[in-house]
Design a protein around this motif. Sequence first.
Motif, PDB file in Angstrom:
ATOM      1  N   ASP A   1       0.843  -1.199   0.000  1.00 44.29           N
ATOM      2  CA  ASP A   1       0.000   0.000   0.000  1.00 44.29           C
ATOM      3  C   ASP A   1       0.879   1.250   0.000  1.00 44.29           C
ATOM      4  N   ILE A   2       0.401   2.287  -0.620  1.00 45.79           N
ATOM      5  CA  ILE A   2       1.110   3.575  -0.570  1.00 45.79           C
ATOM      6  C   ILE A   2       0.595   4.315   0.663  1.00 45.79           C
ATOM      7  N   PRO A   3       1.475   4.541   1.655  1.00 42.22           N
ATOM      8  CA  PRO A   3       1.007   4.955   2.978  1.00 42.22           C
ATOM      9  C   PRO A   3       0.630   6.436   3.065  1.00 42.22           C
ATOM     10  N   VAL A   4      -0.179   6.716   4.091  1.00 40.01           N
ATOM     11  CA  VAL A   4      -0.543   8.094   4.430  1.00 40.01           C
ATOM     12  C   VAL A   4       0.326   8.548   5.600  1.00 40.01           C
ATOM     13  N   GLY A   5       0.863   9.743   5.491  1.00 38.42           N
ATOM     14  CA  GLY A   5       1.623  10.339   6.578  1.00 38.42           C
ATOM     15  C   GLY A   5       0.736  11.264   7.398  1.00 38.42           C
ATOM     16  N   PRO A   6       1.235  11.747   8.518  1.00 35.10           N
ATOM     17  CA  PRO A   6       0.420  12.568   9.411  1.00 35.10           C
ATOM     18  C   PRO A   6       0.104  13.938   8.823  1.00 35.10           C
ATOM     19  N   PHE A   7      -0.937  14.554   9.337  1.00 41.68           N
ATOM     20  CA  PHE A   7      -1.186  15.958   9.020  1.00 41.68           C
ATOM     21  C   PHE A   7      -0.102  16.789   9.702  1.00 41.68           C
ATOM     22  N   ALA A   8       0.504  17.713   8.969  1.00 41.17           N
ATOM     23  CA  ALA A   8       1.601  18.516   9.534  1.00 41.17           C
ATOM     24  C   ALA A   8       1.570  19.903   8.933  1.00 41.17           C
ATOM     25  N   LEU A   9       1.827  20.896   9.756  1.00 41.51           N
ATOM     26  CA  LEU A   9       1.857  22.278   9.285  1.00 41.51           C
ATOM     27  C   LEU A   9       3.260  22.650   8.830  1.00 41.51           C
ATOM     28  N   ILE A  10       3.328  23.519   7.827  1.00 42.43           N
ATOM     29  CA  ILE A  10       4.615  24.006   7.336  1.00 42.43           C
ATOM     30  C   ILE A  10       5.190  24.981   8.382  1.00 42.43           C
ATOM     31  N   GLY A  11       6.518  25.053   8.458  1.00 42.27           N
ATOM     32  CA  GLY A  11       7.119  26.034   9.359  1.00 42.27           C
ATOM     33  C   GLY A  11       8.168  25.456  10.291  1.00 42.27           C
ATOM     34  N   ASP A  12       8.110  24.144  10.555  1.00 44.53           N
ATOM     35  CA  ASP A  12       9.176  23.521  11.356  1.00 44.53           C
ATOM     36  C   ASP A  12       9.497  22.164  10.715  1.00 44.53           C
ATOM     37  N   ASP A  13       9.987  21.212  11.508  1.00 40.72           N
ATOM     38  CA  ASP A  13      10.371  19.913  10.947  1.00 40.72           C
ATOM     39  C   ASP A  13       9.204  18.918  10.859  1.00 40.72           C
ATOM     40  N   SER A  14       7.982  19.370  11.141  1.00 36.50           N
ATOM     41  CA  SER A  14       6.859  18.424  11.233  1.00 36.50           C
ATOM     42  C   SER A  14       6.633  17.653   9.933  1.00 36.50           C
ATOM     43  N   ILE A  15       6.682  18.351   8.809  1.00 37.71           N
ATOM     44  CA  ILE A  15       6.425  17.664   7.532  1.00 37.71           C
ATOM     45  C   ILE A  15       7.549  16.669   7.254  1.00 37.71           C
ATOM     46  N   GLY A  16       8.788  17.112   7.401  1.00 34.85           N
ATOM     47  CA  GLY A  16       9.929  16.222   7.152  1.00 34.85           C
ATOM     48  C   GLY A  16       9.886  14.996   8.047  1.00 34.85           C
ATOM     49  N   ARG A  17       9.586  15.215   9.323  1.00 35.43           N
ATOM     50  CA  ARG A  17       9.537  14.091  10.274  1.00 35.43           C
ATOM     51  C   ARG A  17       8.418  13.129   9.879  1.00 35.43           C
ATOM     52  N   GLY A  18       7.283  13.662   9.472  1.00 30.67           N
ATOM     53  CA  GLY A  18       6.157  12.816   9.056  1.00 30.67           C
ATOM     54  C   GLY A  18       6.501  11.982   7.835  1.00 30.67           C
ATOM     55  N   ILE A  19       7.218  12.597   6.884  1.00 34.68           N
ATOM     56  CA  ILE A  19       7.635  11.869   5.672  1.00 34.68           C
ATOM     57  C   ILE A  19       8.580  10.724   6.060  1.00 34.68           C
ATOM     58  N   VAL A  20       9.612  11.051   6.829  1.00 31.49           N
ATOM     59  CA  VAL A  20      10.647  10.058   7.157  1.00 31.49           C
ATOM     60  C   VAL A  20      10.070   8.931   8.011  1.00 31.49           C
ATOM     61  N   ASP A  21       9.289   9.279   9.033  1.00 25.33           N
ATOM     62  CA  ASP A  21       8.728   8.241   9.911  1.00 25.33           C
ATOM     63  C   ASP A  21       7.830   7.294   9.115  1.00 25.33           C
ATOM     64  N   THR A  22       7.063   7.834   8.183  1.00 24.12           N
ATOM     65  CA  THR A  22       6.143   6.993   7.406  1.00 24.12           C
ATOM     66  C   THR A  22       6.904   6.124   6.405  1.00 24.12           C
ATOM     67  N   LEU A  23       7.888   6.714   5.705  1.00 29.98           N
ATOM     68  CA  LEU A  23       8.614   5.946   4.693  1.00 29.98           C
ATOM     69  C   LEU A  23       9.496   4.871   5.318  1.00 29.98           C
ATOM     70  N   ARG A  24      10.019   5.134   6.507  1.00 25.79           N
ATOM     71  CA  ARG A  24      10.853   4.130   7.175  1.00 25.79           C
ATOM     72  C   ARG A  24      10.046   2.897   7.562  1.00 25.79           C
ATOM     73  N   ALA A  25       8.756   3.051   7.733  1.00 24.11           N
ATOM     74  CA  ALA A  25       7.899   1.931   8.120  1.00 24.11           C
ATOM     75  C   ALA A  25       7.309   1.233   6.902  1.00 24.11           C
TER      76      ALA A  25
END
Length: 235
Positions: free
Chosen positions: A133-157
């Motif tokens: 399955d192509i996974p869904v990452g968390p909702f994250a607001l732009i402005g800090d590391d939230s988007i990057g962290r959401g991408i990495v945490d999801t892709l690593r799994a």
Amino acid sequence: MTVTSEITTAVAALRRQVCDLHAQLTKYQLVTWTAGNVSARVPGHDLLVIKPSGVDYDALTADDIVVCDLHGNLVDGALAPSSDTAAHAYVYRHMPAVGGVVHTHSTYATAWAARGEPIPCVLTMIADEFGGDIPVGPFALIGDDSIGRGIVDTLRASRSPAVLMRSHGPFTIGRDARAAVKAAVMVEDVARTVHIGRQLGALDRLDGRDVTLLFDRYQNVYGQSSANVHGVQER
Ligand SMILES: [Zn+2]
């Protein structure tokens, strides 16, 4: 050749490549206005090249492509980096095998992101390219590391080189920028196909063993090696 001129040569080549790859985003109709970007890591250096903010794809030149460090700070370039640079930089900092990152709001993939629903692995091409399955990452607001962290945490799994960031859109990775663009094209393609398929009735996921067989064969035979982009040992 001095070290400095080696970097200059490598950066110049990547600026041209990344500029040219933005034409693929418009060719495959993955972007509207200026909303989408391609970046590449400068191999062997803590640097990346990325599209500048707010420049039309038609007007983009290699000289416009900016160089940033892996914290998103501008190192070289006349224009401001893309507003998504922090997310790209976070991925490069935390996934050393990744050489390219792409972000778009392509219509069908973003529709799945809006629903917060993974694209189910119901086709051999999804198994081949995404390994499940192509996974869904968390909702994250732009402005800090939230988007990057959401991408990495999801892709690593996952084995997938694409993540659908919730209520936002797809981010894709590759061993280089071209591979990341290919993943962006393919995720939109399968998002559209599975959407259409589901209008006609329920869809069955492929058997997990078949998914692994297909993924391993495709990645090895075709040398795509997205598994290695996740830092997984080659089998
Ligand atoms: Zn976006």
